[in-house]
Design a protein around this motif. Structure first.
Motif, PDB file in Angstrom:
ATOM      1  N   VAL A 179      44.508  74.516  44.483  1.00 21.31           N
ATOM      2  CA  VAL A 179      44.157  75.437  43.462  1.00 21.31           C
ATOM      3  C   VAL A 179      45.334  76.587  42.965  1.00 21.31           C
ATOM      4  O   VAL A 179      45.537  76.934  42.058  1.00 21.31           O
ATOM      5  N   SER A 180      45.682  77.062  44.285  1.00 21.19           N
ATOM      6  CA  SER A 180      46.578  78.463  44.314  1.00 21.19           C
ATOM      7  C   SER A 180      47.841  77.999  44.246  1.00 21.19           C
ATOM      8  O   SER A 180      48.924  78.836  44.363  1.00 21.19           O
ATOM      9  N   HIS A 211      39.459  72.588  47.513  1.00 23.80           N
ATOM     10  CA  HIS A 211      38.589  73.347  46.901  1.00 23.80           C
ATOM     11  C   HIS A 211      37.785  72.539  46.050  1.00 23.80           C
ATOM     12  O   HIS A 211      36.501  72.716  45.763  1.00 23.80           O
ATOM     13  N   ASN A 212      38.636  71.787  45.115  1.00 24.29           N
ATOM     14  CA  ASN A 212      37.661  70.928  43.835  1.00 24.29           C
ATOM     15  C   ASN A 212      37.507  69.487  44.153  1.00 24.29           C
ATOM     16  O   ASN A 212      37.455  68.616  43.454  1.00 24.29           O
ATOM     17  N   ALA A 269      44.124  66.702  37.817  1.00 24.18           N
ATOM     18  CA  ALA A 269      45.511  66.996  37.829  1.00 24.18           C
ATOM     19  C   ALA A 269      46.114  68.109  38.578  1.00 24.18           C
ATOM     20  O   ALA A 269      47.135  68.137  39.102  1.00 24.18           O
ATOM     21  N   GLN A 270      45.281  68.958  39.341  1.00 24.17           N
ATOM     22  CA  GLN A 270      45.826  69.653  40.599  1.00 24.17           C
ATOM     23  C   GLN A 270      45.941  68.885  41.966  1.00 24.17           C
ATOM     24  O   GLN A 270      46.724  69.356  42.490  1.00 24.17           O
ATOM     25  N   TYR A 271      45.082  67.744  42.148  1.00 28.07           N
ATOM     26  CA  TYR A 271      45.278  67.246  43.169  1.00 28.07           C
ATOM     27  C   TYR A 271      46.543  66.454  43.189  1.00 28.07           C
ATOM     28  O   TYR A 271      47.197  66.179  43.921  1.00 28.07           O
ATOM     29  N   THR A 272      46.675  65.865  41.880  1.00 27.06           N
ATOM     30  CA  THR A 272      48.058  65.099  41.837  1.00 27.06           C
ATOM     31  C   THR A 272      49.079  65.998  41.736  1.00 27.06           C
ATOM     32  O   THR A 272      50.224  65.433  42.242  1.00 27.06           O
ATOM     33  N   ALA A 273      48.859  67.019  41.305  1.00 31.33           N
ATOM     34  CA  ALA A 273      50.179  68.051  41.438  1.00 31.33           C
ATOM     35  C   ALA A 273      50.572  68.446  42.777  1.00 31.33           C
ATOM     36  O   ALA A 273      51.887  68.366  43.223  1.00 31.33           O
ATOM     37  N   LEU A 274      49.427  68.486  43.752  1.00 28.81           N
ATOM     38  CA  LEU A 274      49.726  68.859  45.081  1.00 28.81           C
ATOM     39  C   LEU A 274      50.516  67.646  45.720  1.00 28.81           C
ATOM     40  O   LEU A 274      51.400  67.860  46.451  1.00 28.81           O
ATOM     41  N   PRO A 277      35.108  77.632  37.952  1.00 21.81           N
ATOM     42  CA  PRO A 277      34.979  76.533  37.243  1.00 21.81           C
ATOM     43  C   PRO A 277      36.441  76.335  36.265  1.00 21.81           C
ATOM     44  O   PRO A 277      36.988  75.751  35.558  1.00 21.81           O
ATOM     45  N   LEU A 278      36.742  77.756  36.088  1.00 20.11           N
ATOM     46  CA  LEU A 278      37.818  77.874  35.078  1.00 20.11           C
ATOM     47  C   LEU A 278      39.287  78.128  35.673  1.00 20.11           C
ATOM     48  O   LEU A 278      40.389  78.677  35.278  1.00 20.11           O
ATOM     49  N   LEU A 279      39.362  77.923  36.978  1.00 18.26           N
ATOM     50  CA  LEU A 279      40.509  78.054  37.739  1.00 18.26           C
ATOM     51  C   LEU A 279      41.329  76.736  37.697  1.00 18.26           C
ATOM     52  O   LEU A 279      42.437  76.620  38.449  1.00 18.26           O
ATOM     53  N   LYS A 280      40.935  75.527  37.090  1.00 13.79           N
ATOM     54  CA  LYS A 280      41.748  74.298  37.083  1.00 13.79           C
ATOM     55  C   LYS A 280      42.786  74.368  36.065  1.00 13.79           C
ATOM     56  O   LYS A 280      42.883  73.225  35.304  1.00 13.79           O
TER      57      LYS A 280
END
Length: 780
Positions: free
Chosen positions: A45-46, A73-74, A99-104, A582-585
């Motif tokens: 997330v961060s 986190h998510n 998308a965040q998981y794939t980016a990591l 929920p808006l951190l994604k």
């Protein structure tokens, strides 16, 4: 690296002094120092924006070996991770989370950072795996883009949360520019905790005593025989919630328990790598007799009972034997009484209720606060003590157990704890942050009331309209089987022997074999190879070039702002209020304007969320056009490390916030993004807020350090730290400043390698060990 100090010093002072890479002005203690970071934990997330900044500036990760990544986190906690047909697109159905998981995954493969994927048995909450793997060691400095990194202070490490810009700084330089915090000691009297009382109850009691801003600007060291009597995992619970007390970090001096906990873990040095040297050094890590403290608090543990929160701040708590307060209890503080009234309305309480009469809809046993094996043993022990007949989840109740890591989960299964929980009616989930933050599907519905072992009971934290009561694992089980908050001491009728068996749990002496298992194979779900190419310049780090560097500098620059000021009449405006979880994604830093105070600005509508709350000040003219925010309550920006809160302010158009005090991490995040924070006495903030309510325009001038109320011809002076003022006026990039003294970092690393060889991991990430640590889809 000399381990001797010339005068009595605190544990925090010792760790700090050993990590100063460069001090630009030794004569000025307030000047930020360049501090070396031994360990860096990364999650999904961060980190996306941090990696994006790194790659766009054509930089590399300086020390992949000092970094460890996982997704927590998510990610969903539902079953199905280890099926042969597993596909990320099917398991993580929500597009933004995926998308965040794939980016990591792309970023760790590109950088070579060790990584535990969802298909790796060692995946889990970063603050759980950091200690579990032995990645965090006593005397180290450790960071993560999450405020609850403080958990790891239980090992005698200086561990704290950072914002996304600082994540990028650590990736690029393995250092941070920091101003030293103050020293605070909380001395806990007595020799042991009372029957039925846990470290969770103790830390909640401490937070009620000192308040959520009681530790602001300080690093807290927990001391006394009670702390020494606690297990390492119980200490982790206390250090975890140091953030809820406002502190930058929490610390416990390492002792023999710490050494035995760490011995033999995967990232801990073997004998030939300096284990004995490390242990000898760790023995020096304690505050000296006669050390000076900037603040001291004494807690009488005999006054502590099982404790439960009643409101929307961790300081809103009482013993389980107590009652919910009434607004009328605060006649001497009308603003506090008004705040209590609003809190009770949200929580669906009238005031005066007995805590044991409050009914519960859901129970959540998990989070980085209470999801370790000892927590699960304690909870299962209560169920066993109740017996098969009474130890059942109450009718209509939903209760879930979310282990803190795959290692914890499998260890619990090896001990049969999963059978105990499932037989009682609990759901047995996969590891992750889960309902603590509600970024995945594990959420409360509006109006649902939850007994939760997590750390924050903020409004909407576990789901829009959800009502959270923070409790210990034992108390959570009590709520699950009775359907209401209950004193577990009365439920189980504890005696001294029962206490040892049930509440304390029984720690095994052997490390779980799964700590050393090879990870399960996992396909790289069609990740395009072009995303994994190295930067053009593969040197350790370079300064950003040309227009990109100029753009970054402009985004950090502040000279003055002229416009409408919006008044915010609240205390403890936390980052969950500023930007709901929920808006951190997102993967970028823009597009967060609508997220600012989203729960306040828009009526609850999960489908469109478009209908405005016209009573909220930011939805009224002229405040829709506000460029300055004035809060007359203390502790603005407390809570999590999410830098999204600052991005939302900037996206809305607000570049200056005025308040009596600010959360430490929020303060740093604002500075990194060119947002000026002005600290003024509360009565001055109240006067400015009253003026702002008229809609009159205001000008904040950093050059002259003046606030001008243009409609009344009033001028207020303020002072900003000279270093921060210079950085804002020039829009200085911290990474560029640090890289200008890169030779100092290299010199420090050479001394570190010679003096603290047990901290080096480069050799351990070669060959087969590297394959084991990288794990899952990142294995090569």
């Amino acid at each position: 690296m000399d381990t001797h100090d010339r005068e009595p010093t605190t544990l925090y002072d010792k760790i700090w002094s050993k990590h100063v890479v460069y001090d630009p002005d030794p004569a000025d203690a307030n000047t930020p120092k360049l501090i070396y970071i031994d360990r860096h934990l990364v999650h999904e997330v961060s980190s996306p924006q941090a990696f994006d900044g790194l790659w766009s500036a054509n930089r590399s990760v300086r020390r992949p070996d000092c970094t460890l990544a996982t997704a927590d986190h998510n990610v969903p906690t539902s079953p199905g991770r280890f099926t042969s047909s597993f596909q990320t697109s099917e398991y993580i159905k929500e597009p933004a989370s995926r998308a965040q998981y794939t980016a990591l995954e792309k970023n760790v493969r590109k950088s070579g950072i060790p990584y535990f994927s969802l298909r790796d048995t060692r995946q889990g909450i970063v603050h759980v795996i950091g200690g579990e793997q032995g990645f965090i060691l006593p005397g180290a400095v450790a960071v993560c883009g999450d405020s609850h990194t403080s958990t790891l202070g239980a090992f005698g490490a200086l561990a704290f949360g950072i914002g996304t810009s600082e994540v990028e700084h650590v990736l690029a330089t393995q250092t941070l520019r920091l101003r030293k915090s103050k020293n605070m000691r909380i001395l806990i009297r007595s020799t042991h905790l009372p029957l039925g009382v846990t470290s969770k109850d103790l830390i909640l009691h401490i937070i009620r005593t000192i308040g959520t801003a009681g530790g602001t600007g300080h690093v807290i060291e927990y001391a006394g025989d009670v702390v020494k009597s606690l297990s390492v995992e119980a200490r982790m619970t206390m250090c975890n919630m140091s953030i809820e007390a406002g502190a930058r970090a929490g610390l416990v001096a390492p002792d023999e328990k710490t050494v035995e906990y760490l011995r033999g873990r995967p990232f801990v040095p073997r004998v030939e790598e300096g284990w004995d040297e490390a242990v000898e050094y760790w023995k020096t890590l304690r505050s000296d007799e006669g050390a000076k403290w900037d603040k001291e608090v004494v807690i009488d543990v005999e006054e502590v009972e099982p404790t439960v929160t009643w409101g929307t701040s961790p300081e809103d708590n009482v013993p389980i034997s107590g009652n919910v307060p009434r607004p009328g209890d605060f006649l001497n503080d009308p603003s506090k009484g008004e705040g209590v009234k609003k809190t009770l309305e949200y929580m669906g309480l009238k005031g005066g209720e007995k805590m044991v009469d409050i009914k519960i809809d859901k129970v959540f046993l998990g989070s980085c606060t209470n999801s370790r094996i000892e927590d699960l043993r304690t909870a299962a022990g209560v169920l066993l003590a109740l017996g098969a007949e009474k130890g059942k989840v109450a009718e209509g109740m939903r209760a879930m157990v979310v282990p803190g890591s795959g290692i914890v989960k499998r260890q619990a299964e090896a001990e049969g704890l999963d059978v105990i929980f499932q037989r009682a009616g609990f759901e047995w989930r996969e590891p992750g942050c889960s309902m603590c933050i509600g970024l995945n599907g594990d959420q409360l519905s509006s109006g649902e009331r939850c007994a939760s072992t997590s750390n924050r009971n903020f409004k909407d934290r576990q789901g829009t309209g959800g009502r959270t009561h923070l409790v210990s694992p034992a108390m959570a089980v009590g709520a699950a089987v009775t359907g209401r908050l209950v004193d577990v001491r009365n439920l189980v009728k504890l005696g001294k022997e029962k206490e040892k068996e049930i509440i304390k749990g029984k720690m095994g002496t052997d490390l779980p074999a799964t700590l050393f298992d090879d990870p399960s194979p996992m396909p790289v779900d069609n990740l395009d190879e072009e995303h994994f190419s190295k930067p053009d310049d593969t040197s350790t780090a370079t300064s950003g070039s040309g227009s990109n560097a100029d753009s970054r500098r402009d985004s950090r620059r502040f000279t003055s702002v002229h416009g409408v000021a919006v008044p915010i009449r609240m205390e403890n405006v936390d980052t969950d209020m500023l930007v709901p979880a929920p808006l951190l994604k997102g993967l970028g830093k823009s597009g967060f304007a609508r997220a600012l105070f989203n729960r306040f600005r828009f009526k609850t509508n999960p489908d469109t969320n478009k209908e405005e709350e016209l009573d909220f000040v930011l939805n009224r003219e002229p405040f829709r056009r506000a460029k300055i925010m004035i809060c007359d309550g203390r502790n603005f920006g407390c809570g999590s490390s999410r830098e999204h809160a600052v991005w939302a302010l900037k996206d809305f158009g607000i570049t200056c916030v005025i308040a009596p005090s600010f959360g430490d991490i929020f303060f740093n995040n604002s500075l990194q993004n060119g947002v000026l924070l002005v600290v003024l006495p509360q009565f001055t903030c109240e006067e400015l807020a009253t003026y702002a309510e008229t809609g009159g325009e205001m000008e904040v001038d950093l050059v002259k350090e003046e606030i001008r109320c243009l409609g009344q011809d009033k001028v207020f002076s303020f002072k900003v730290d000279p270093n921060n003022r210079d950085r804002l006026l020039k829009g200085l990039d911290d990474i560029d400043l640090t890289l200008s003294v890169e030779e100092k970092i290299s010199e420090y690393e050479a001394r570190r390698k010679e003096g603290w060889r047990w901290l080096e991991l480069v050799s351990r990430l070669d060959g087969n060990f590297k394959k084991r640590v990288i794990g899952g889809s990142m294995e090569w």
